[in-house]
Design a protein around this motif. Sequence first.
Motif, PDB file in Angstrom:
ATOM      1  N   TRP A 292     -10.673   8.157   2.840  1.00 43.87           N
ATOM      2  CA  TRP A 292      -9.787   7.048   3.292  1.00 43.87           C
ATOM      3  C   TRP A 292      -8.388   6.870   3.746  1.00 43.87           C
TER       4      TRP A 292
ATOM      5  N   THR B 174      -7.681   8.782   6.382  1.00 36.38           N
ATOM      6  CA  THR B 174      -7.345   8.831   7.715  1.00 36.38           C
ATOM      7  C   THR B 174      -6.148   7.660   8.612  1.00 36.38           C
ATOM      8  N   VAL B 175      -6.269   6.621   7.276  1.00 35.05           N
ATOM      9  CA  VAL B 175      -4.517   5.383   7.599  1.00 35.05           C
ATOM     10  C   VAL B 175      -3.727   6.769   7.964  1.00 35.05           C
TER      11      VAL B 175
ATOM     12  N   GLU C 145      -3.680   7.505  11.135  1.00 39.70           N
ATOM     13  CA  GLU C 145      -3.361   6.413  12.524  1.00 39.70           C
ATOM     14  C   GLU C 145      -2.120   6.364  12.317  1.00 39.70           C
TER      15      GLU C 145
ATOM     16  N   PRO D 263     -12.167  -4.656   1.388  1.00 38.99           N
ATOM     17  CA  PRO D 263     -11.809  -2.882   2.042  1.00 38.99           C
ATOM     18  C   PRO D 263     -10.631  -3.639   2.393  1.00 38.99           C
ATOM     19  N   HIS D 264      -9.937  -4.777   2.709  1.00 35.32           N
ATOM     20  CA  HIS D 264      -8.709  -5.016   3.729  1.00 35.32           C
ATOM     21  C   HIS D 264      -7.605  -5.350   2.462  1.00 35.32           C
TER      22      HIS D 264
ATOM     23  N   ARG E 267      -6.764  -1.333   1.762  1.00 37.42           N
ATOM     24  CA  ARG E 267      -6.047  -0.592   2.997  1.00 37.42           C
ATOM     25  C   ARG E 267      -4.497  -1.106   3.015  1.00 37.42           C
ATOM     26  N   TYR E 268      -4.409  -2.292   2.825  1.00 41.33           N
ATOM     27  CA  TYR E 268      -3.137  -2.630   2.922  1.00 41.33           C
ATOM     28  C   TYR E 268      -2.531  -1.730   1.504  1.00 41.33           C
TER      29      TYR E 268
ATOM     30  N   PHE F 206      -2.668   1.606   1.036  1.00 43.64           N
ATOM     31  CA  PHE F 206      -2.197   2.832   1.070  1.00 43.64           C
ATOM     32  C   PHE F 206      -1.642   2.441   2.170  1.00 43.64           C
ATOM     33  N   LEU F 207      -0.696   0.848   3.508  1.00 44.41           N
ATOM     34  CA  LEU F 207      -0.687   1.219   4.058  1.00 44.41           C
ATOM     35  C   LEU F 207       1.241   0.414   3.321  1.00 44.41           C
TER      36      LEU F 207
ATOM     37  N   GLU G 107       1.132  -3.272   9.861  1.00 41.56           N
ATOM     38  CA  GLU G 107       0.116  -5.169   9.249  1.00 41.56           C
ATOM     39  C   GLU G 107       0.492  -6.237   9.175  1.00 41.56           C
TER      40      GLU G 107
END
Length: 240
Positions: free
Chosen positions: A141, A144-145, A148, A185-186, A189-190, A192-193, A216
Amino acid sequence: MTSSDLPAYRVRVSSRARHVRIQVSAAEGVIVVLPRAVNPASVPALLWKKKAWLDRTLSQFEGLQHQRPLATQNASPTFIYLRAINQQFQVTYHKAANLDLHLDTLGNQLLLQGHVTHDSLVRQTLQRWLTEQAHLHLPPWLETVSKEIGLKHLKTIIRGQRTRWASCSQRQTISLNHKLLFLPPHLVRYVFLHELVHLVHFNHSPCFWTLLTHFESNCRSLDQELRRAGHYVPAWAERR
């Protein structure tokens, strides 16, 4: 309003339940009992409808939580919901004197056999399983980020940090907490960013936040939500 404004809760799936039930007690807090056909992802919306009642009821138990018996705090879970990947697992226990403690998996069923009354062993066994799940799901995961947004790290490590969701080293190694699997999930993702941006700015300077905002726009709000996200993590997943 976000799910972080809701009280902490646990979800229990029951094959006998015909309707959704919300149970509140001083010993166990909020438990949502779901029929098998109901998606656990619908629970926050259901709780919002009962928010006023939940607040009134929980206020009656204020101050009693500290009196909760240790055995209840360490109670072995019968249900595990990994929000990050929207997977739920039923946990069953079989006491056997001739086994230390062994965990078998069959799909979304976890079977612990052996000294299942030993809270510390159960907790350690489930934490090892959680780490395995994290290795399976989190690095791909993150990759992927990473692709991206065009920020590449060199290595991913899975750990069970007590106070950090993740960290980034100057050697471009990102350490992820296996407890991220309990977050929505959100928020994952944060995280990860946030760590990927540290590859460019190894601090929390204005330049860091400017770049993070580029990827973001809602990062400040998400950062505050993440600070209140500890309630998603069950007691058994915390290291002592």
